[in-house]
Design a protein around this motif. Structure first.
Motif, PDB file in Angstrom:
ATOM      1  N   LYS A   1     160.451  95.029 -85.556  1.00  0.00           N
ATOM      2  CA  LYS A   1     159.284  95.413 -84.576  1.00  0.00           C
ATOM      3  C   LYS A   1     159.077  96.999 -84.543  1.00  0.00           C
ATOM      4  O   LYS A   1     159.980  97.480 -84.289  1.00  0.00           O
ATOM      5  N   CYS A   2     157.741  97.289 -84.603  1.00  0.00           N
ATOM      6  CA  CYS A   2     157.575  98.791 -84.285  1.00  0.00           C
ATOM      7  C   CYS A   2     156.777  99.185 -83.229  1.00  0.00           C
ATOM      8  O   CYS A   2     155.856  98.371 -83.081  1.00  0.00           O
ATOM      9  N   GLN A   3     156.934 100.103 -82.468  1.00  0.00           N
ATOM     10  CA  GLN A   3     156.258 100.255 -81.336  1.00  0.00           C
ATOM     11  C   GLN A   3     156.006 101.856 -81.303  1.00  0.00           C
ATOM     12  O   GLN A   3     156.967 102.481 -81.597  1.00  0.00           O
ATOM     13  N   GLY A   4     155.021 102.430 -80.896  1.00  0.00           N
ATOM     14  CA  GLY A   4     154.695 103.904 -81.018  1.00  0.00           C
ATOM     15  C   GLY A   4     153.610 104.281 -81.705  1.00  0.00           C
ATOM     16  O   GLY A   4     152.512 103.590 -82.038  1.00  0.00           O
ATOM     17  N   GLU A   5     153.611 105.527 -82.200  1.00  0.00           N
ATOM     18  CA  GLU A   5     152.413 106.096 -82.922  1.00  0.00           C
ATOM     19  C   GLU A   5     153.055 107.096 -84.191  1.00  0.00           C
ATOM     20  O   GLU A   5     153.760 107.829 -83.908  1.00  0.00           O
TER      21      GLU A   5
END
Lengths: 320, 267, 294
Positions: B77-81
């Motif tokens: 899972k990835c979060q951010g920019e």
């Protein structure tokens, strides 16, 4: 502008569209090499396999219970009756017990023949002569697996049946001959699966045992076999499943008598041999035909029972 | 943007190159494992950014997130920019196939396809829609030249790529990625499976490639980072401890942990 | 001392098992070839079977065996490879995949006579294809499919993960990666498995009894129109294969030289299967060597 997985904040009007996915349209399916086309083809094939399995089970079950639902045979009597007399007009009876008994006896005897020899050969390949034993026996097993069952039947007919005849008297045809033929037939299956099972026992355990001063046999008997036991049993059960379903090789040597035999060297019959012999000669929809389909249903149910047994055993194998 | 970055990142002054990829507060999870923690990092145009740190510190994961190779790992899972060319690469509408053509990747172990040398480069090109024998030949030749491999293989392009040595295979993999004319090339420990001579060749190659593409290199080898990188980021336990110009980082590291790692006291 | 004796004894017994198994193979193959070789002749291979006279050949049976094998492979190879791709590359660990795996397990453990009965029920009776090559080939497809799926799945799984990654990292779609990278890399394994399974199909008999039948019409080997009833290529005609023939001459034939015909046919069958075995290994190795350039 922090974006979590699965959400989108992109506005198609403002940003460059080079890296933005196009909407899926029928064109992507029509174009050669399309991702979706390949995927759909794969899924169709996979569902076809599932449909085939389900329809086999369904059709054979429906056809197999006809003798009870349409022809009014009593299922209990069918399974326990010992008289199979479809030709008689007044007292036609359909007792499948002799065939069920025949199938089970042949299967168990075959397993008794194949299990020790098969596991012994597997031990030879994995414990005694690791390199050259493997090199010698691996091709032997592979060739034996590939030999068609009719060839085994032919050998049984021309070697084993006369041998039994000369040793024990009688005709030579019977469950003993069938068990020997089928036992030899499932031998390579049992041996190769048993070899895999023994190979998967970790080497450290053997070394620990040797370090404690155990002999090779003590190590095999106390360490290797207990550790591989569930998988070894799986190997034998798989072999038995094959033996239970074998038709033509058994038919050639069992003598095909529709009665409960009194000894192993008297002619007998099994579920498969009855189907093999009679199916072609019956008319569609007759009671005999339906009764044969019921024999087939018993085979199918046994197949499922073997599968469940194997699943249970392999689960046990993983736990230990 | 700068205000969003963590304060422990000291910016090199003056900035020599533009930022091509800007990562902001990136978090990556594998099931229960928080592999990358709140990482913010720029990758500069036409320069080499080295990512160093002990193994398991999240630098490879970080690299794989940039061209979305992490999508392939179930439970990631990835979060951010990750801003690139005005869009966030983590957006679900991103066409990852197109993205991977623009942001190429080279792996630790050389992994040519079991095909001929020529096909290794030509096949991805064909799928990218490039047609015509002449054009394909030109691009294959050009990228082999860029990867400093042309002289060694030009007489045996039809031979199996697996007949090449390890170093040659890795240069073929780089050539294969270059053929697609990527803007950014991500390299995940490209020399760790190779002998010193082959490694040196790859290092020279990377330095020469700097003129055309932006490179991000994960490496275990501190000397290698010092030799080739313009900027270096030090990862530790999923976080970026320090990011700076390589020359500054290796001479006057700000943080004790960085200094300890660079001097080989752990890791 | 005692444990030493037991040790030696048991090792001796285990060795006996291995020798016995090797002996069985040698005896079996040797006996069949020895008995059959004297009967194999060009005439035996190229003349028609006889219904009640001695001296019948196996021309039609041999042709039928290869033709049914060919038609079966025509169905199984695409289906099986697709199934293998599904299991190795697309199947997610969920209920559907578990069900698919169970289906394959059931298919692979069904007795071949059950497969034959199913073929009779569906292809012969329901679709009215009668006893025909088509019915037989479809039954054999059911029989062979799980093997091919397994072979293809295993071969694809043994392709190193970095091949998958490198394909995707170069901007290939998943389908392209499978088609152009993984399948070619898995090809030697798939080829070996295919040929070995072909040997199994070639020798199968029980599934054909009720689907392809026990008789062959008079074939005219000059008539290659697949629609003509006496054409060897017609898929809607009944066809007795070699292994079914071996069974049939033993079970209910009245030809005086049944034993000789059976031995001759069995020897041909065993030779064909040995040939399949050897060629599977050689071809697989050859292709692999060509691919890796070593």
């Amino acid at each position: 502008m922090i974006v979590k997985n699965g959400e989108s904040s992109l506005d198609h009007k403002t940003v460059n569209r080079r890296l933005i996915k196009e909407n899926v349209s029928y064109r992507t399916f029509l174009s050669r090499n399309s991702e979706n086309r390949g995927k759909i083809l794969i899924f169709i094939c996979a569902s076809l396999i599932m449909a085939a399995t389900m329809s086999i089970t369904l059709f054979l079950t429906l056809q197999g219970i006809r003798s009870f639902t349409v022809d009014g045979l009593n299922p209990i009597k069918f399974l326990t009756g010992i008289h199979w007399n479809p030709e008689s007009h007044q007292h036609a009876s359909y007792g499948a017990l002799p065939f069920i008994f025949g199938s089970f006896t042949v299967t168990i005897l075959a397993a008794l023949i194949a299990a020790p020899i098969g596991i012994g050969s597997a031990l030879f390949m994995t414990e005694i002569a690791k390199t050259w034993g493997q090199k010698m026996l691996q091709p032997v097993i592979e060739i034996l697996v590939g030999i068609p069952s009719v060839v085994y039947g032919l050998i049984g007919l021309s070697v084993i049946v006369p041998f039994i005849r000369s040793q024990f008297g009688g005709l030579g045809f019977g469950m003993l001959a069938a068990a020997i033929v089928v036992g030899i037939m499932i031998l390579p299956t049992v041996a190769s699966l048993a070899a895999d099972a023994i190979k998967s026992v970790p080497d450290e355990w053997r070394q620990a045992s040797y370090a404690l001063g155990a002999t090779k046999w003590q190590t095999i008997y106390k360490v290797v076999i207990p550790a591989a036991l569930p998988s070894l049993l799986t190997a034998v059960v798989l072999g038995m499943a094959r033996a239970f379903g074998e038709a033509l090789a058994v038919q050639m040597v069992i003598g095909n008598a529709k009665v409960l035999p009194h000894s192993l060297i008297e002619p007998a019959a099994t579920l498969t041999t009855m189907i093999t012999l009679s199916m072609g000669h019956t008319t569609d929809g007759s009671v005999l035909n339906d009764a044969l389909w019921s024999l087939g249903l018993i085979l199918l149910i046994m197949t499922y029972i073997f599968i469940i047994l194997i699943r249970f055993l392999s689960k046990r194998g993983r736990l230990s | 943007m700068l205000t969003q970055l963590k304060e422990n990142i000291v910016y090199p002054e003056p900035k020599k190159q533009n930022i091509i990829i800007e990562v902001n507060e990136l978090n990556v999870y594998y099931k229960n494992n928080h592999a990358v923690k709140n990482v913010s990092l720029p990758i500069r145009e036409r320069s080499i950014t080295a990512l160093i740190g002990p193994s398991g510190c999240g630098k490879s994961t970080f690299l794989r997130t940039i061209n979305r190779m992490n999508d392939l790992i179930p439970g990631a899972k990835c979060q951010g920019e990750i801003m690139y060319d005005g869009i966030n690469l983590l957006d679900k509408k991103i066409d990852v196939v197109a993205l991977r053509k623009e942001i190429g990747m080279v792996f630790q172990k050389p992994n040519p396809f079991p095909k001929s040398i020529y096909e290794n480069i030509a096949m991805p090109l064909k799928f990218a829609g490039i047609r015509g024998k002449k054009r394909l030949n030109d691009i294959v030749e050009e990228s082999l030249y860029q990867a400093a491999l042309l002289d060694e293989v030009k007489d045996r392009l039809s031979q199996s790529a697996l007949s090449l040595s390890g170093g040659q295979q890795q240069r073929l993999c780089i050539a294969r990625a270059l053929a697609l004319k990527p803007k950014v090339l991500l390299l995940d420990e490209p020399t760790s499976a190779l002998d010193p001579v082959s490694s040196a060749k790859i290092e020279d190659l990377l330095l020469s490639l700097k003129k055309q593409v932006s490179l991000a290199v994960v490496t275990h080898n501190m000397q290698q980072a010092a030799r080739i990188a313009d900027q270096t980021a030090f990862f530790y336990e999923g976080e970026v401890v320090e990011y700076n110009d390589t020359s500054i980082m290796f001479t006057k590291p700000v943080y004790k942990k960085t200094e300890d790692y660079i001097n080989g006291r752990f890791g | 001392m005692n444990s030493n004796k037991a040790n030696r004894m048991s090792i001796f017994l285990i060795t006996c098992c291995a020798v016995l198994m090797a002996g069985i193979l040698l005896g079996l193959v040797g006996y069949i070839l020895y008995q059959g070789f004297s009967h194999i002749s060009l005439r035996f291979l190229t003349s028609d079977a006889s219904a009640f006279l001695a001296g019948g050949g196996i021309k039609n049976q041999l042709w039928n065996s290869f033709y049914i094998l060919f038609i079966t492979m025509l169905f199984t190879v695409p289906l099986g490879i697709a199934g293998g791709i599904y299991m190795a590359e697309y199947a997610k660990p969920n209920k559907l995949t578990g069900f698919m795996r169970s289906c394959l397990e059931v298919l692979s453990s069904l007795p071949s006579i059950i497969v034959g009965m199913f073929g009779m029920l569906v292809f012969v009776n329901f679709f009215h294809w009668e006893y025909s090559i088509l019915s037989g080939a479809l039954a054999l497809t059911v029989f062979n499919l799980p093997v091919i799926v397994r072979v293809c799945e295993d071969a694809l799984r043994s392709v190193p993960q970095d091949q998958r990654l490198s394909g995707l990292a170069l901007g290939l779609t998943k389908w392209h990666t499978i088609k152009k990278v993984l399948l070619p890399a898995a090809f030697p394994g798939i080829l070996t498995g295919l040929i070995l399974s072909a040997g199994r199909v070639f020798g199968e008999s029980a599934a054909l009894l009720f689907t392809a039948g026990l008789s062959t019409p008079n074939l005219d080997f000059t008539n290659w129109n697949p629609l003509a009833p006496n054409s060897p290529l017609n898929v809607f005609r009944s066809a007795e294969t070699l292994s079914v023939h071996i069974w049939a001459v033993n079970a209910d034939s009245i030809i005086p030289d049944a034993k000789q015909v059976a031995y001759g046919a069995a020897a041909v069958l065993v030779l064909c299967i040995l040939l399949f075995n050897v060629s599977a290994r050689c071809l697989g190795r050859l292709v692999e060597r060509k691919m890796t350039g070593k």
